[in-house]
Write a protein that holds these residues in place. Structure first.
Motif, PDB file in Angstrom:
ATOM      1  N   LEU A 198       0.883  -1.075  -0.127  1.00  0.00           N
ATOM      2  CA  LEU A 198      -0.069   0.052  -0.026  1.00  0.00           C
ATOM      3  C   LEU A 198       0.876   1.170   0.026  1.00  0.00           C
ATOM      4  CD1 LEU A 198      -2.877  -1.027   2.580  1.00  0.00           C
ATOM      5  CD2 LEU A 198      -3.170  -0.519   0.301  1.00  0.00           C
ATOM      6  N   PRO A 199       0.469   2.310  -0.657  1.00  0.00           N
ATOM      7  CA  PRO A 199       1.335   3.585  -0.599  1.00  0.00           C
ATOM      8  C   PRO A 199       1.363   4.168   0.533  1.00  0.00           C
ATOM      9  CG  PRO A 199      -0.671   3.799  -2.049  1.00  0.00           C
ATOM     10  CD  PRO A 199      -0.646   2.380  -1.864  1.00  0.00           C
ATOM     11  N   LYS A 228       0.732   6.934   1.585  1.00  0.00           N
ATOM     12  CA  LYS A 228      -0.385   7.793   2.080  1.00  0.00           C
ATOM     13  C   LYS A 228      -1.473   7.116   2.276  1.00  0.00           C
ATOM     14  CE  LYS A 228      -2.708   7.965  -2.500  1.00  0.00           C
ATOM     15  NZ  LYS A 228      -3.215   8.637  -3.782  1.00  0.00           N
ATOM     16  N   THR A 229      -1.584   5.799   2.291  1.00  0.00           N
ATOM     17  CA  THR A 229      -2.730   4.900   2.729  1.00  0.00           C
ATOM     18  C   THR A 229      -2.279   4.506   4.146  1.00  0.00           C
ATOM     19  OG1 THR A 229      -3.554   4.335   0.597  1.00  0.00           O
ATOM     20  CG2 THR A 229      -4.266   3.109   2.120  1.00  0.00           C
ATOM     21  N   ARG A 259     -13.248   7.590  15.980  1.00  0.00           N
ATOM     22  CA  ARG A 259     -13.481   6.154  16.060  1.00  0.00           C
ATOM     23  C   ARG A 259     -12.728   5.562  17.153  1.00  0.00           C
ATOM     24  NH1 ARG A 259     -14.046   3.341  10.053  1.00  0.00           N
ATOM     25  NH2 ARG A 259     -14.194   1.056  10.900  1.00  0.00           N
ATOM     26  N   CYS A 273     -11.900  15.620   7.507  1.00  0.00           N
ATOM     27  CA  CYS A 273     -12.153  15.075   6.212  1.00  0.00           C
ATOM     28  C   CYS A 273     -11.922  16.161   5.166  1.00  0.00           C
ATOM     29  CB  CYS A 273     -13.412  14.829   6.254  1.00  0.00           C
ATOM     30  SG  CYS A 273     -14.081  13.387   7.333  1.00  0.00           S
ATOM     31  N   TYR A 302      -7.968  16.010   4.600  1.00  0.00           N
ATOM     32  CA  TYR A 302      -7.665  14.888   3.863  1.00  0.00           C
ATOM     33  C   TYR A 302      -8.054  14.795   2.421  1.00  0.00           C
ATOM     34  CZ  TYR A 302      -6.820  12.199   8.206  1.00  0.00           C
ATOM     35  OH  TYR A 302      -6.116  11.486   9.252  1.00  0.00           O
ATOM     36  N   THR A 339     -20.886   3.135  10.345  1.00  0.00           N
ATOM     37  CA  THR A 339     -20.189   3.347   9.299  1.00  0.00           C
ATOM     38  C   THR A 339     -19.935   2.001   8.269  1.00  0.00           C
ATOM     39  OG1 THR A 339     -18.229   2.849  10.729  1.00  0.00           O
ATOM     40  CG2 THR A 339     -18.610   5.270  10.294  1.00  0.00           C
ATOM     41  N   THR A 351      -6.821   5.050  -2.711  1.00  0.00           N
ATOM     42  CA  THR A 351      -6.225   4.088  -1.868  1.00  0.00           C
ATOM     43  C   THR A 351      -5.057   3.583  -2.286  1.00  0.00           C
ATOM     44  OG1 THR A 351      -8.263   3.620  -0.739  1.00  0.00           O
ATOM     45  CG2 THR A 351      -6.574   2.160  -0.047  1.00  0.00           C
ATOM     46  N   TYR A 386      -6.900  -5.420   2.543  1.00  0.00           N
ATOM     47  CA  TYR A 386      -6.829  -4.036   1.649  1.00  0.00           C
ATOM     48  C   TYR A 386      -8.199  -3.266   1.848  1.00  0.00           C
ATOM     49  CZ  TYR A 386      -3.253  -6.703  -0.707  1.00  0.00           C
ATOM     50  OH  TYR A 386      -2.035  -7.410  -1.170  1.00  0.00           O
ATOM     51  N   PRO A 435      -8.003  -0.881   5.231  1.00  0.00           N
ATOM     52  CA  PRO A 435      -7.545   0.485   4.889  1.00  0.00           C
ATOM     53  C   PRO A 435      -8.361   1.311   3.901  1.00  0.00           C
ATOM     54  CG  PRO A 435      -5.858  -0.894   4.163  1.00  0.00           C
ATOM     55  CD  PRO A 435      -6.894  -1.816   4.859  1.00  0.00           C
ATOM     56  N   GLU A 449     -11.673   1.304   3.702  1.00  0.00           N
ATOM     57  CA  GLU A 449     -12.785   1.826   4.550  1.00  0.00           C
ATOM     58  C   GLU A 449     -12.301   3.002   5.309  1.00  0.00           C
ATOM     59  OE1 GLU A 449     -14.212  -0.740   7.600  1.00  0.00           O
ATOM     60  OE2 GLU A 449     -16.090   0.537   7.468  1.00  0.00           O
ATOM     61  N   VAL A 450     -11.115   2.951   5.844  1.00  0.00           N
ATOM     62  CA  VAL A 450     -10.807   4.430   6.309  1.00  0.00           C
ATOM     63  C   VAL A 450     -10.822   5.431   5.303  1.00  0.00           C
ATOM     64  CG1 VAL A 450      -8.860   5.485   7.633  1.00  0.00           C
ATOM     65  CG2 VAL A 450      -9.220   3.045   8.069  1.00  0.00           C
ATOM     66  N   ILE A 451     -10.321   5.050   4.299  1.00  0.00           N
ATOM     67  CA  ILE A 451     -10.003   6.421   3.078  1.00  0.00           C
ATOM     68  C   ILE A 451     -11.701   6.804   2.787  1.00  0.00           C
ATOM     69  CG2 ILE A 451      -9.357   6.736   0.768  1.00  0.00           C
ATOM     70  CD1 ILE A 451      -7.033   6.449   2.720  1.00  0.00           C
ATOM     71  N   ASN A 466     -14.062   6.718   4.628  1.00  0.00           N
ATOM     72  CA  ASN A 466     -14.862   7.273   5.463  1.00  0.00           C
ATOM     73  C   ASN A 466     -14.659   8.744   5.604  1.00  0.00           C
ATOM     74  OD1 ASN A 466     -16.962   5.559   6.583  1.00  0.00           O
ATOM     75  ND2 ASN A 466     -15.307   4.376   7.805  1.00  0.00           N
ATOM     76  N   VAL A 467     -13.301   9.175   5.205  1.00  0.00           N
ATOM     77  CA  VAL A 467     -12.757  10.274   5.395  1.00  0.00           C
ATOM     78  C   VAL A 467     -13.342  10.943   3.873  1.00  0.00           C
ATOM     79  CG1 VAL A 467     -11.041  10.498   6.926  1.00  0.00           C
ATOM     80  CG2 VAL A 467     -10.481   9.899   4.605  1.00  0.00           C
TER      81      VAL A 467
END
Lengths: 397, 397
Positions: free
Chosen positions: A5-6, A8-9, A18, A129, A132, B69, B112, B254, B257, B259-261, B263-264
């Protein structure tokens, strides 16, 4: 196979909000003041239910098929009329994008307006948000120092001289997270700088209607002679967050290309949800409903202030919001925030560390955001009292 | 004030599909074969209406408040069970992200997985929103040459040697726009290359269930021993596009992470819409419903083929899809596509130029995408006949 994963992720952590919820769920009797939800009492359940019935009694095919890409014309008209009458926002050459909650507009705006290396200006602590969204397109979120009136114009101007700025992101009313409201004079100064340095203004105002004391201040969009303000509004705080209906409103010359981008990003937003909001607005006295929410929240904010005053050490400072959903509680510099944060869990109360809102991720601050709208009022008082008592343990009197 | 939209935005044009719709709306008797909507007959209106009633009869507060969420656990369980039983997709260590339509996942994945300059591999003609999603984060969409079986493995491998590749985007079944299906052997070869070059596979399969002839081919996700396939599924084509309910399904490492992205990016997707889908699935015989859609679409695809065979010149070639919603009609190289496109409007029929789907924006092709699911069947036949007649004017026999 070793897909990486990059950076940034992998550096994106689940939000601190949360984190509080998840850790708190394991603590018996835990009270969370962390999440920014409206009170259940603020949701007009019966009216929404009637609106659903009305949608269901009509030609449902238009709801089930792909609807108009732009969204419900009726809801846009109702919204425009109110924005014009209540808030004196301009009507000519303005257009809407209907969104899945107003937060959805953050990504649309960043994607449309901002390229790799471009700067976007925020108040030093701001909505995560929104921050981001800028990073996601390779933009550079820049935190501008604030005082009690919000973003400091001189500091903004200093930064804007870089020539890389694209827009200014602001909650002018009852800012998330500080609860502060920017006075008109300050708005005018910021607006002047925006014009001078070719910056747009993204006025994110989901809390604007929920003013429970003081006098309303004109929106940026209300003084927007040049057509540079994008106004983001929401029905999440006044009707229902779960339906996910918000909008962006601004000059056609920016909104039209944004709509093109939005359509390739995730297509239309569900018409069904928009019609529920529309029919609810048509059926209820919306202004009266908002007044009720304001009364409710005033009582709650007052209760939180009282609990802090009665139980907290004098070294703790806090904002006194005139509306919205949040209070900002600042501890003295000598308090180790991470240790204090752990103490909060021990005391059975959750609040969000200022770090969660820090634009540059470095100046993480010494404050906490406390929400006063969601927890039942007895819990709200008890939770705030626990917070205040924890603060006593850490503050010299 | 002179804010300039960045080049990436000002070069984004409304889609060619929208162009056809907008120009066509001004032509009396115009028939559009351009939009990719399911037939109204495919939408189980009564069942959806009942499901809405059921949601409305329950505790509505959970629908009106910010919901979980992650989305509806019940819908995720139902979906997982079906993916496992019907499609033999793996169950262990797999997770969901519930989305506002499966197209929503394109942006989440790009955001992501992909950074400035990273490559993403597409079939030479592919779904425009998938291409834009990669560009939006500064990634480089690369079109890989195809034959009748889809992406050519040797060509993919040649490109993957760059070492900049992040993932492969594919519609393995009834591809949008060509209608072609990739045979199992080809899938295995592509999968091997993905593993070898550390690429993920984004298997976008919104049409997969709608197979009306031939034999089902196992999904990439069904042969995914290494956990590198992200499977995107949708209820838009089988229940209702307007409700906007789709999902991404893949390995937790995969999906979490992502899901985190997500959500924002835009927060949760509305629980209400997910519950409507969930209750509909619980109430109807979903497999039988899908069979009905397949029968309906087979009849329509056959009608389109007949109209092309009976009225078109032999120099025109077209795919014979075994499912899905689209046919791909290729004209001889000597035909000037833009002139032909104008002729279509004169004949009163709309179709989408291959240019709309060209990954590199240069090799724009000599083909048109024709949809056979949306227009009423008499119009479908008449529109296809008009297309065929226009082709006659341009083709040497």
């Amino acid at each position: 196979m070793s897909f990486m994963l990059p950076e940034k992720t992998s550096s994106s952590r689940p939000s601190l909000i949360r984190e509080v919820q998840e850790r708190g769920a394991k603590i018996p009797g835990f009270i969370s003041l962390a999440i920014g939800n409206p009170s259940a009492e603020a949701i007009p359940q019966a009216a929404l239910k009637n609106a659903i019935k009305k949608v269901t009694s009509e030609n449902l095919l238009r709801v089930f098929e792909y609807g108009p890409t732009g969204g419900s014309v009726g809801l846009m008209e109702l919204t425009k009329q109110r924005l014009s009458e209540k808030k004196k926002l301009p009507k000519d050459r303005q257009a809407f994008i209907m969104l899945n909650g107003s937060g959805h507009g953050l990504g649309v705006a960043a994607r449309t307006l901002c390229c790799e290396g471009d700067e976007v200006y925020f108040e030093q602590f701001s909505y995560p948000c929104a921050i981001y969204a800028v990073r996601a397109v390779g933009g550079k979120p820049v935190g501008i120092p604030v005082d009690k009136d919000g973003m400091i114009p001189e500091e903004l101007e200093k930064q804007a001289k870089s020539g890389r700025g694209k827009y200014i992101y602001l909650n002018p009313n009852f800012q998330n997270p500080t609860g502060l409201t920017m006075p008109l004079q300050r708005r005018k100064e910021i607006y002047r700088i925006a014009g001078e340095y070719d910056l747009l203004i993204y006025e994110d105002d989901p809390y604007g209607d929920i003013r429970f004391s003081g006098t309303a201040v004109p929106n940026f969009k209300a003084i927007d002679i040049e057509g540079i303000v994008l106004f983001a509004g929401s029905y999440s705080k006044t009707l229902s967050p779960g339906l996910r209906v918000g909008y962006l409103y601004g000059d056609e010359k920016y909104i039209k290309p944004m709509e093109v981008i939005k359509n390739v990003m995730d297509g239309q937003s569900p018409l069904f949800n928009q019609l529920i909001v529309q029919y609810t607005l048509q059926a209820i006295d919306y202004e009266k409903h908002i007044c009720r929410i304001c009364e409710l929240y005033k009582k709650r904010a007052d209760a939180m202030i009282r609990a802090l005053e009665q139980n907290g050490p004098s070294a703790v400072q806090f904002t006194r919001p005139e509306g919205g959903m949040f209070m900002w509680v600042t501890l003295p510099e000598y308090v180790d925030i991470d240790t204090f944060y752990e103490e909060l869990f021990r005391q059975g109360v959750g609040a969000v560390k200022s770090e969660a809102f820090a634009v540059d991720g470095k100046k993480t601050g010494h404050a906490f955001r406390l929400n006063y709208t969601y927890a039942p009022i007895e819990q709200l008082i008890e939770g705030t009292t626990r917070f205040a008592k924890a603060a006593r343990l850490f503050c010299r009197e």
